[in-house]
Every structure is written in C-alpha cells, then in structure tokens.
Design a protein around this motif. Sequence first.
Motif, PDB file in Angstrom:
ATOM      1  N   TYR A   1       0.883  -1.190   0.196  1.00 43.47           N
ATOM      2  CA  TYR A   1       0.140  -0.054   0.109  1.00 43.47           C
ATOM      3  C   TYR A   1       0.719   1.311  -0.069  1.00 43.47           C
ATOM      4  CZ  TYR A   1      -3.322   3.723   1.332  1.00 43.47           C
ATOM      5  OH  TYR A   1      -3.940   4.858   1.508  1.00 43.47           O
TER       6      TYR A   1
ATOM      7  N   ARG B   1       2.059   1.681  -3.470  1.00 40.50           N
ATOM      8  CA  ARG B   1       1.053   2.205  -4.353  1.00 40.50           C
ATOM      9  C   ARG B   1       1.075   3.561  -4.102  1.00 40.50           C
ATOM     10  NH1 ARG B   1      -1.873  -1.464  -6.888  1.00 40.50           N
ATOM     11  NH2 ARG B   1      -1.805  -3.462  -5.761  1.00 40.50           N
TER      12      ARG B   1
ATOM     13  N   SER C   1       1.420   6.681  -6.746  1.00 40.55           N
ATOM     14  CA  SER C   1       0.430   7.570  -6.947  1.00 40.55           C
ATOM     15  C   SER C   1       1.089   9.136  -6.721  1.00 40.55           C
ATOM     16  CB  SER C   1      -1.020   7.564  -5.938  1.00 40.55           C
ATOM     17  OG  SER C   1      -1.870   8.647  -6.015  1.00 40.55           O
TER      18      SER C   1
ATOM     19  N   GLY D   1      -5.190   7.717 -13.202  1.00 41.48           N
ATOM     20  CA  GLY D   1      -4.961   6.943 -12.272  1.00 41.48           C
ATOM     21  C   GLY D   1      -4.916   5.508 -13.029  1.00 41.48           C
ATOM     22  N   GLN D   2      -5.303   5.148 -14.050  1.00 39.41           N
ATOM     23  CA  GLN D   2      -4.837   3.947 -14.680  1.00 39.41           C
ATOM     24  C   GLN D   2      -3.434   3.721 -15.064  1.00 39.41           C
ATOM     25  OE1 GLN D   2      -7.067   3.260 -18.255  1.00 39.41           O
ATOM     26  NE2 GLN D   2      -6.693   1.119 -18.131  1.00 39.41           N
TER      27      GLN D   2
ATOM     28  N   SER E   1      -1.077   5.352 -13.288  1.00 38.84           N
ATOM     29  CA  SER E   1      -0.457   5.488 -11.815  1.00 38.84           C
ATOM     30  C   SER E   1      -0.687   3.817 -11.232  1.00 38.84           C
ATOM     31  CB  SER E   1      -1.429   6.283 -11.003  1.00 38.84           C
ATOM     32  OG  SER E   1      -0.986   6.222  -9.548  1.00 38.84           O
ATOM     33  N   GLU E   2      -1.746   3.174 -11.439  1.00 37.73           N
ATOM     34  CA  GLU E   2      -2.032   1.774 -10.996  1.00 37.73           C
ATOM     35  C   GLU E   2      -0.788   0.905 -11.750  1.00 37.73           C
ATOM     36  OE1 GLU E   2      -3.060  -1.386  -9.040  1.00 37.73           O
ATOM     37  OE2 GLU E   2      -3.491   0.760  -8.488  1.00 37.73           O
TER      38      GLU E   2
ATOM     39  N   ALA F   1       2.163   1.251 -10.182  1.00 40.41           N
ATOM     40  CA  ALA F   1       2.458   0.798  -8.777  1.00 40.41           C
ATOM     41  C   ALA F   1       2.689  -0.567  -9.005  1.00 40.41           C
ATOM     42  CB  ALA F   1       1.122   1.215  -8.383  1.00 40.41           C
ATOM     43  N   ARG F   2       1.820  -1.480  -9.861  1.00 45.40           N
ATOM     44  CA  ARG F   2       2.274  -2.586  -9.887  1.00 45.40           C
ATOM     45  C   ARG F   2       3.739  -2.835 -10.446  1.00 45.40           C
ATOM     46  NH1 ARG F   2      -3.194  -3.415 -13.463  1.00 45.40           N
ATOM     47  NH2 ARG F   2      -4.465  -3.836 -11.583  1.00 45.40           N
TER      48      ARG F   2
END
Length: 124
Positions: free
Chosen positions: A29, A32, A36, A46-47, A49-50, A53-54
């Motif tokens: 988290y 992540r 972000s 956001g997509q 950013s996700e 994060a992965r």
Amino acid sequence: MLKVFEERERAAEFLFVRAEEMRFAAHCYAVRSLASYAMSKLGVDGQTSEAYARVLIADMIGNMGDDDALLERVQADLSANGVHVSLAELRVEMMRSTARTAGATGLMAAHLARRERNRPASRS
C-alpha cells in the motif's frame, strides 16, 4: 496437556503468518501511495498510476524490499520526465504512507489476536 501446547503453537504460528501478510500488504500500500504521488507530479491518470504501482511492487519483490533502490528508481523515473524530486522528499512520502497503513495494520493485528484468544479450544 500436550494437545494444549500444540494448539497454542498453531495459534502463534497463525498470528505470525497473519502479521507478516499484513506487513507485506501495508508495504505494498505504501508503494502504491508512492506511485500515486509520483504520477501526480507528472499529471497522469489513475490507470497509469496503478500500472506504475504494479511495476514498482514487482520491483520491490524482486529486490527483496530494498526501499532505497525503490526510491532511487522513482527519482530516476521522475527525473527522466523532467520532474526533479529529492530522495528525502520521496522517503518522507513513503514514511507517511507507511505510518498511515501501520496504524490500520496494527488495529487489524490486535483484532486477530483478540479473536484467536477468545476462540474456544477445539475438541478433537
């Protein structure tokens, strides 16, 4: 009498495993949240950013949780896109995210420990 000790040992192992899972989830988290933060500096959606994060989480797992390497990577990624952020600023953001999650994780661990203590002993 031996059965009681075995049950306690299983309960302790269960609590340890759950605590480690929660610690890992909390760290994910925080990564992540760092992703972000970094993507917000770039102004992306956001997509993206996700997805970033992965990639960072996979990198974190590959480097066995080396936070310094992770922060250096984020700094290099931002610098490559013309955004200059110090490692100290990224470290503060990571610690802020970790602290937020640690509180929630600690509450969950306390709840699990309480639930395990209050569970009636099995009669097998």
